[in-house]
Each structure stands twice: as C-alpha cells, then as structure tokens.
Scaffold this motif. Structure first.
Motif, PDB file in Angstrom:
ATOM      1  N   PRO A   1      -9.307  -2.236  13.566  1.00 48.59           N
ATOM      2  CA  PRO A   1      -8.939  -1.700  14.774  1.00 48.59           C
ATOM      3  C   PRO A   1      -7.389  -1.338  14.771  1.00 48.59           C
ATOM      4  O   PRO A   1      -6.873  -1.769  13.898  1.00 48.59           O
ATOM      5  CB  PRO A   1      -9.307  -2.752  15.897  1.00 48.59           C
ATOM      6  N   ASN A   2      -7.159  -0.640  15.898  1.00 49.82           N
ATOM      7  CA  ASN A   2      -5.774  -0.364  15.979  1.00 49.82           C
ATOM      8  C   ASN A   2      -4.553  -1.708  15.809  1.00 49.82           C
ATOM      9  O   ASN A   2      -5.017  -2.585  16.648  1.00 49.82           O
ATOM     10  CB  ASN A   2      -5.177   0.497  17.310  1.00 49.82           C
ATOM     11  N   GLY A   3      -3.842  -1.376  15.257  1.00 50.60           N
ATOM     12  CA  GLY A   3      -2.775  -2.722  15.258  1.00 50.60           C
ATOM     13  C   GLY A   3      -3.120  -3.594  14.332  1.00 50.60           C
ATOM     14  O   GLY A   3      -2.513  -4.650  14.303  1.00 50.60           O
ATOM     15  N   ALA A   4      -4.236  -3.414  13.416  1.00 48.69           N
ATOM     16  CA  ALA A   4      -4.848  -4.517  12.567  1.00 48.69           C
ATOM     17  C   ALA A   4      -3.888  -4.603  11.574  1.00 48.69           C
ATOM     18  O   ALA A   4      -3.999  -5.884  10.615  1.00 48.69           O
ATOM     19  CB  ALA A   4      -6.317  -4.017  11.925  1.00 48.69           C
ATOM     20  N   GLY A   5      -3.229  -3.882  11.039  1.00 51.09           N
ATOM     21  CA  GLY A   5      -1.985  -4.139   9.903  1.00 51.09           C
ATOM     22  C   GLY A   5      -2.310  -3.279   8.645  1.00 51.09           C
ATOM     23  O   GLY A   5      -1.847  -3.227   7.594  1.00 51.09           O
ATOM     24  N   LYS A   6      -3.260  -2.269   8.847  1.00 56.67           N
ATOM     25  CA  LYS A   6      -3.542  -1.167   7.922  1.00 56.67           C
ATOM     26  C   LYS A   6      -2.381  -0.462   7.123  1.00 56.67           C
ATOM     27  O   LYS A   6      -1.963  -0.435   6.170  1.00 56.67           O
ATOM     28  CB  LYS A   6      -4.597  -0.341   8.305  1.00 56.67           C
ATOM     29  N   THR A   7      -1.583   0.215   8.293  1.00 56.43           N
ATOM     30  CA  THR A   7      -0.513   0.982   7.699  1.00 56.43           C
ATOM     31  C   THR A   7       0.669   0.096   7.042  1.00 56.43           C
ATOM     32  O   THR A   7       1.367   0.299   6.116  1.00 56.43           O
ATOM     33  CB  THR A   7      -0.034   1.815   8.772  1.00 56.43           C
ATOM     34  N   THR A   8       0.802  -1.189   7.673  1.00 55.49           N
ATOM     35  CA  THR A   8       1.871  -2.103   7.159  1.00 55.49           C
ATOM     36  C   THR A   8       1.596  -2.566   5.805  1.00 55.49           C
ATOM     37  O   THR A   8       2.597  -2.487   4.936  1.00 55.49           O
ATOM     38  CB  THR A   8       1.985  -3.226   8.149  1.00 55.49           C
ATOM     39  N   LEU A   9       0.333  -2.733   5.482  1.00 54.10           N
ATOM     40  CA  LEU A   9      -0.187  -3.217   4.011  1.00 54.10           C
ATOM     41  C   LEU A   9       0.001  -1.907   3.308  1.00 54.10           C
ATOM     42  O   LEU A   9       0.581  -2.214   1.931  1.00 54.10           O
ATOM     43  CB  LEU A   9      -1.583  -3.481   4.274  1.00 54.10           C
ATOM     44  N   TYR A  10      -0.450  -0.945   3.691  1.00 54.33           N
ATOM     45  CA  TYR A  10      -0.215   0.284   2.875  1.00 54.33           C
ATOM     46  C   TYR A  10       1.202   0.854   2.502  1.00 54.33           C
ATOM     47  O   TYR A  10       1.587   1.008   1.457  1.00 54.33           O
ATOM     48  CB  TYR A  10      -0.794   1.361   3.681  1.00 54.33           C
ATOM     49  N   ASN A  11       2.070   0.641   3.490  1.00 54.61           N
ATOM     50  CA  ASN A  11       3.612   0.877   3.328  1.00 54.61           C
ATOM     51  C   ASN A  11       4.111  -0.249   2.334  1.00 54.61           C
ATOM     52  O   ASN A  11       5.215  -0.040   1.759  1.00 54.61           O
ATOM     53  CB  ASN A  11       4.376   0.667   4.445  1.00 54.61           C
ATOM     54  N   MET A  12       3.573  -1.461   2.350  1.00 58.23           N
ATOM     55  CA  MET A  12       4.087  -2.568   1.385  1.00 58.23           C
ATOM     56  C   MET A  12       3.799  -2.036  -0.040  1.00 58.23           C
ATOM     57  O   MET A  12       4.696  -2.240  -1.075  1.00 58.23           O
ATOM     58  CB  MET A  12       3.696  -3.844   1.684  1.00 58.23           C
ATOM     59  N   VAL A  13       2.634  -1.612  -0.233  1.00 59.87           N
ATOM     60  CA  VAL A  13       2.118  -1.060  -1.527  1.00 59.87           C
ATOM     61  C   VAL A  13       2.981  -0.005  -2.030  1.00 59.87           C
ATOM     62  O   VAL A  13       3.452   0.139  -3.119  1.00 59.87           O
ATOM     63  CB  VAL A  13       0.455  -0.855  -1.607  1.00 59.87           C
ATOM     64  N   SER A  14       3.165   0.839  -1.290  1.00 57.87           N
ATOM     65  CA  SER A  14       4.066   2.007  -1.701  1.00 57.87           C
ATOM     66  C   SER A  14       5.577   1.708  -1.818  1.00 57.87           C
ATOM     67  O   SER A  14       6.193   2.573  -2.143  1.00 57.87           O
ATOM     68  CB  SER A  14       3.857   3.229  -0.775  1.00 57.87           C
ATOM     69  N   GLY A  15       5.951   0.638  -1.326  1.00 62.34           N
ATOM     70  CA  GLY A  15       7.212   0.330  -1.279  1.00 62.34           C
ATOM     71  C   GLY A  15       8.172   0.766  -0.200  1.00 62.34           C
ATOM     72  O   GLY A  15       9.356   0.446   0.057  1.00 62.34           O
ATOM     73  N   ARG A  16       7.534   1.238   1.044  1.00 63.84           N
ATOM     74  CA  ARG A  16       8.287   1.708   2.038  1.00 63.84           C
ATOM     75  C   ARG A  16       8.676   0.496   2.906  1.00 63.84           C
ATOM     76  O   ARG A  16       9.676   0.495   3.533  1.00 63.84           O
ATOM     77  CB  ARG A  16       7.309   2.536   2.880  1.00 63.84           C
ATOM     78  N   LEU A  17       7.757  -0.551   2.914  1.00 63.57           N
ATOM     79  CA  LEU A  17       8.306  -1.846   3.476  1.00 63.57           C
ATOM     80  C   LEU A  17       8.150  -2.892   2.408  1.00 63.57           C
ATOM     81  O   LEU A  17       7.550  -3.077   1.724  1.00 63.57           O
ATOM     82  CB  LEU A  17       7.164  -2.469   4.416  1.00 63.57           C
ATOM     83  N   LYS A  18       9.208  -4.002   2.520  1.00 65.31           N
ATOM     84  CA  LYS A  18       9.415  -5.027   1.912  1.00 65.31           C
ATOM     85  C   LYS A  18       8.465  -6.133   2.413  1.00 65.31           C
ATOM     86  O   LYS A  18       8.324  -6.331   3.778  1.00 65.31           O
ATOM     87  CB  LYS A  18      10.665  -5.561   1.574  1.00 65.31           C
ATOM     88  N   PRO A  19       7.592  -6.889   1.420  1.00 69.54           N
ATOM     89  CA  PRO A  19       6.668  -8.093   2.226  1.00 69.54           C
ATOM     90  C   PRO A  19       7.671  -9.158   2.499  1.00 69.54           C
ATOM     91  O   PRO A  19       8.742  -9.203   1.885  1.00 69.54           O
ATOM     92  CB  PRO A  19       5.852  -8.495   0.988  1.00 69.54           C
ATOM     93  N   THR A  20       7.332  -9.919   3.518  1.00 69.32           N
ATOM     94  CA  THR A  20       7.858 -11.165   3.918  1.00 69.32           C
ATOM     95  C   THR A  20       7.630 -12.136   2.939  1.00 69.32           C
ATOM     96  O   THR A  20       8.342 -12.902   2.440  1.00 69.32           O
ATOM     97  CB  THR A  20       7.467 -11.753   5.296  1.00 69.32           C
ATOM     98  N   THR A  21       6.273 -12.301   2.484  1.00 70.79           N
ATOM     99  CA  THR A  21       5.831 -13.380   1.511  1.00 70.79           C
ATOM    100  C   THR A  21       4.822 -12.438   0.639  1.00 70.79           C
ATOM    101  O   THR A  21       4.310 -11.555   1.359  1.00 70.79           O
ATOM    102  CB  THR A  21       5.330 -14.583   2.082  1.00 70.79           C
ATOM    103  N   GLY A  22       4.411 -13.206  -0.448  1.00 74.28           N
ATOM    104  CA  GLY A  22       3.475 -12.556  -1.414  1.00 74.28           C
ATOM    105  C   GLY A  22       3.934 -11.583  -2.483  1.00 74.28           C
ATOM    106  O   GLY A  22       5.183 -11.398  -2.479  1.00 74.28           O
ATOM    107  N   THR A  23       3.011 -11.345  -3.523  1.00 78.14           N
ATOM    108  CA  THR A  23       3.487 -10.338  -4.439  1.00 78.14           C
ATOM    109  C   THR A  23       2.338  -9.411  -4.590  1.00 78.14           C
ATOM    110  O   THR A  23       1.132  -9.298  -4.061  1.00 78.14           O
ATOM    111  CB  THR A  23       3.209 -11.189  -5.747  1.00 78.14           C
TER     112      THR A  23
END
Ligand SMILES: Nc1ncnc2c1ncn2[C@@H]1O[C@H](COP(=O)(O)OP(=O)(O)OP(=O)(O)O)[C@@H](O)[C@H]1O
Ligand SMILES: [Mg+2]
Length: 268
Positions: free
Chosen positions: A47-69
């Motif tokens: 659903p909206n706000g589930a975190g899809k784009t955030t996840l996607y942006n971390m994979v492409s490097g646009r966002l840095k993860p808070t934790t994880g690899t």
C-alpha cells in the motif's frame, strides 16, 4: 575497456540483508531481506507509504541505508553513490527527463550506446556510423517495438512510447540488474497492456534481471516470478504470485482493501 559483462552465475545478483531506513521517527523500511536470482523478475508491492520507493532508492544509491547491507554480484554496494552503482551494472529508469526530446528516438538509443562504448558525445557522429552499434540500436528499438518511430523526434511521441524509449535507453547501458519504478504509472489502459507485454517478453528473454515496483496488480501478476509484499516498512511475505495471491495477511493488508482503487487508478 574492461569487460563488465562477467557475472557470477551461481550466486544471487542482488542480496539485501536486514535493510532499514529511518526518516526521523518514521521507520520507512525495516529489516528487509531479499535475494534476487539471475534472470529473475521480482516485484515489490504494498500500500501507499509501505516503503517501496525507499527500498528502491537504497538499491540504486539515492538513499543511504540506516542499517543493513546491499550486495550486487558478490560486491558490497551499501551506501555507494548512484553513478558508481550504475557503473557496476545496476540501471534504474528515471522519469522521461532522461530523454533528449530534440533527438530522434533512434539517436537517443545511439547516444546511450556510444556512452556505453566510451566514445562520448564528441564521437557520436562517427561512432553511430559503426555497424555493430547500428545493429544494437536496431535490436533494442525492435525489442521495445519502437522501430516504426525510430526517425521521429523523441519529444513528439506519445507518453507510453516515451516510457518505452526510456526503458530502451536504460537497456542500452547493458545493465545486469534493471530497476523499474512504476513503469506503467500515468498510462492509459491500452498503453499499460502494451508495456506490460513488452516487459514480460524482455523478462522471459532471460537477458535481464528486473526489480519492479508497481501499483497495477495486472502488471505485477503478469510479469513477476516472485513478489515481495511490503507493509509499513516490513516484508509481509515473499513468494510466487500464486503464494502471494492466496496469502490471508496479504489479502487483508493490501489486495482486499485496494483492488477497487487500483482498478479505478488504472482506468483514469
Ligand atoms: N524523504 C523522506 N522524508 C521523510 N519521510 C519519508 C521520506 N520518504 C519517505 N518517507 C516516509 O517513509 C514511508 C515510506 O515511503 P515510501 O515513499 O517509500 O512508500 P511507497 O511504498 O513508495 O509509497 P507509494 O505507494 O505511495 O509510492 C512513508 O511513511 C513516507 O511518508
Ligand atoms: Mg513509491
């Protein structure tokens, strides 16, 4: 040029481990684990706000993860800049502004190909007369069913065709992992159908590995080998389309609530 096409066929293309991202007090993505196998198409839904784009942006490097690899073909790419991740072979679709509107459809693909071959813009005119490059451009245009529009200026073609051209430009960089963020967003039902069929045929060709976020369930169930369902930043379930469709929690959290809305969105 170094050969960047070598892949480690045995291992996953992409490995996501315990990936999280917070925005202040909001846990946008929490503890996601996912392996994407070579030639697989994985859709991320929720659903909206589930975190899809955030996840996607971390994979492409646009966002840095808070934790994880994040591991791409065995290499740690966590927190790398977008251009470095892209150079390693992860290509994401941008919006249409990735296209040169004054150039023809064909020239757009050729520019992307000359960039790949390291010839740069200065050599564009010389390079595009090279037979292998012409053949590759033709093949890509054909695969995206854009051959008939090859000589049209990119600014003049329909919205759906522009999105297809955008995918052609992405594929021209010969990525081994292709990230498509809502590839059919804003399309008419006819355009959606056409683009879905094309993505499906690209996926089935076995030449690419896709990670797709998408709201349109027909698209998702039409193209995905596996689906990651996100809900409030967490992974609710990862499974085949059949497993996801029958999952009671998924139905409750997502499909049941949103079926009708989705149908309306697609039609508008
Ligand atoms: N830059 C940001 N700053 C603060 N909060 C953010 C930011 N980006 C996303 N969020 C929050 O993180 C959560 C996940 O957002 P995200 O955009 O990843 O969801 P989504 O699944 O892509 O949603 P949609 O289907 O609407 O595109 C939401 O609560 C959102 O408000
Ligand atoms: Mg989103």
């Amino acid at each position: 040029m170094t050969d960047t096409t070598t892949t480690n066929e045995s291992g996953p293309v992409l490995q996501i481990r315990d990936l999280s991202r917070r925005f202040g007090g909001v846990a946008a993505v929490s503890g996601i684990d996912l392996d994407v196998a070579p030639r697989e198409t994985v859709a991320i839904i929720g659903p909206n706000g589930a975190g899809k784009t955030t996840l996607y942006n971390m994979v492409s490097g646009r966002l840095k993860p808070t934790t994880g690899t994040l591991t791409f073909e065995g290499r740690d790419i966590t927190g790398l800049a977008p251009h470095r991740i892209s150079r390693l072979g992860v290509s994401r679709s941008f919006q249409i502004n990735n296209i040169f509107t004054e150039m023809t459809v064909r020239e757009n693909v050729e520019v992307a190909l000359t960039a790949l071959h390291g010839w740069g813009k200065r050599w564009f005119n010389v390079a595009t007369r090279a037979k292998p490059l012409q053949d590759e451009a033709d093949t890509l245009l054909e695969r995206l069913s854009l051959s008939e529009l090859a000589h049209k200026r990119a600014g003049t073609i329909s919205y759906g065709d522009k999105r297809l051209l955008e995918i052609a430009v992405v594929l021209a960089t010969r990525p081994r992992l292709v990230l498509l963020d809502e590839p059919t967003a804003g399309m008419t039902p006819q355009e959606t159908k056409r683009v879905t069929a094309l993505i499906k045929s690209l996926a089935e060709s076995g030449d690419y590995t896709f990670l797709i976020t998408e709201h349109d369930m027909d698209v998702v169930f039409g193209v995905a080998d596996r689906i990651l369902v996100m809900h409030r930043g967490e992974a609710l379930v990862v499974g085949t389309p059949a497993e996801v469709r029958d999952h009671p929690e998924v139905r409750r959290a997502y499909l049941g609530e949103e079926d009708e809305e989705d149908a309306e969105e697609t039609a508008s």
